[in-house]
Design a protein around this motif. Structure first.
Motif, short mmCIF file in Angstrom:
data_model
loop_
_atom_site.label_atom_id
_atom_site.label_comp_id
_atom_site.label_asym_id
_atom_site.label_seq_id
_atom_site.Cartn_x
_atom_site.Cartn_y
_atom_site.Cartn_z
N LEU A 74 -13.02 7.58 0.89
CA LEU A 74 -13.87 6.64 1.62
C LEU A 74 -14.59 5.66 0.70
CD1 LEU A 74 -15.36 9.07 4.29
CD2 LEU A 74 -13.50 7.41 4.59
N LEU A 75 -14.77 6.04 -0.56
CA LEU A 75 -15.43 5.17 -1.53
C LEU A 75 -14.47 4.21 -2.23
CD1 LEU A 75 -17.90 7.71 -3.15
CD2 LEU A 75 -18.38 5.98 -1.41
N GLY A 76 -13.17 4.31 -1.91
CA GLY A 76 -12.20 3.41 -2.51
C GLY A 76 -11.76 3.84 -3.90
N LYS A 77 -11.85 5.12 -4.22
CA LYS A 77 -11.51 5.62 -5.54
C LYS A 77 -10.17 6.34 -5.59
CE LYS A 77 -16.30 5.97 -6.95
NZ LYS A 77 -17.37 6.82 -7.45
N VAL A 78 -9.41 6.27 -4.51
CA VAL A 78 -8.09 6.91 -4.47
C VAL A 78 -7.04 5.82 -4.51
CG1 VAL A 78 -6.53 8.34 -3.10
CG2 VAL A 78 -8.96 8.90 -3.19
N GLU A 79 -6.25 5.82 -5.58
CA GLU A 79 -5.20 4.81 -5.75
C GLU A 79 -4.10 5.00 -4.72
OE1 GLU A 79 -5.24 2.23 -7.86
OE2 GLU A 79 -7.22 2.88 -8.52
N ARG A 80 -3.55 3.90 -4.27
CA ARG A 80 -2.44 3.94 -3.32
C ARG A 80 -1.12 3.95 -4.08
NH1 ARG A 80 -3.64 0.05 1.69
NH2 ARG A 80 -1.38 0.20 1.68
N ASP A 126 1.56 2.31 -3.14
CA ASP A 126 2.28 1.06 -2.96
C ASP A 126 1.72 -0.10 -3.77
OD1 ASP A 126 -0.05 0.56 -1.61
OD2 ASP A 126 0.89 0.30 0.36
N GLY A 127 0.76 0.16 -4.65
CA GLY A 127 0.21 -0.88 -5.50
C GLY A 127 -0.87 -1.73 -4.84
N GLN A 128 -1.14 -1.52 -3.58
CA GLN A 128 -2.19 -2.26 -2.87
C GLN A 128 -3.56 -1.74 -3.30
OE1 GLN A 128 -1.74 -4.80 -0.59
NE2 GLN A 128 0.44 -4.72 -1.07
N ARG A 129 -4.59 -2.54 -2.98
CA ARG A 129 -5.95 -2.10 -3.26
C ARG A 129 -6.25 -0.84 -2.47
NH1 ARG A 129 -10.25 -6.50 -1.95
NH2 ARG A 129 -9.16 -6.25 0.00
#
Length: 86
Positions: free
Chosen positions: A50-56, A58-61
């Motif tokens: 939820l904090l945006g600290k998990v990399e995807r 597919d290379g997206q943000r």
């Protein structure tokens, strides 16, 4: 009497609290809701996804939950229920 830990309070319990508070005064309601939301935001703060600290993959943000997003009813319930916990 039932004892609930704030992070596991179901919404039905909150409705019961609101009904009781209408009878017993606003101070209790304010304190109960503050405690509930403190626990809710602590749960979000400890969640890397939820904090945006998990990399995807597919290379997206990475996804990062906005304030508006976490207050939407469906998302609110999923966060409480641990849907996004990894």
């Amino acid at each position: 009497a039932r004892v609930y830990r704030p992070q596991t309070w179901p919404l039905a319990f909150l409705k019961e609290v609101i009904i009781l508070c209408r009878k017993n005064g606003k101070v209790f309601l304010q304190e109960a809701l503050l405690l509930y939301f403190e626990e809710y935001f602590a749960k979000i703060k400890s969640n890397p996804f939820l904090l945006g600290k998990v990399e995807r993959n597919d290379g997206q943000r990475p996804f990062k939950a906005s304030f508006e997003w976490i207050l939407k009813e469906d998302n609110f319930l999923k966060i409480i229920e641990g849907y996004y916990d990894r």
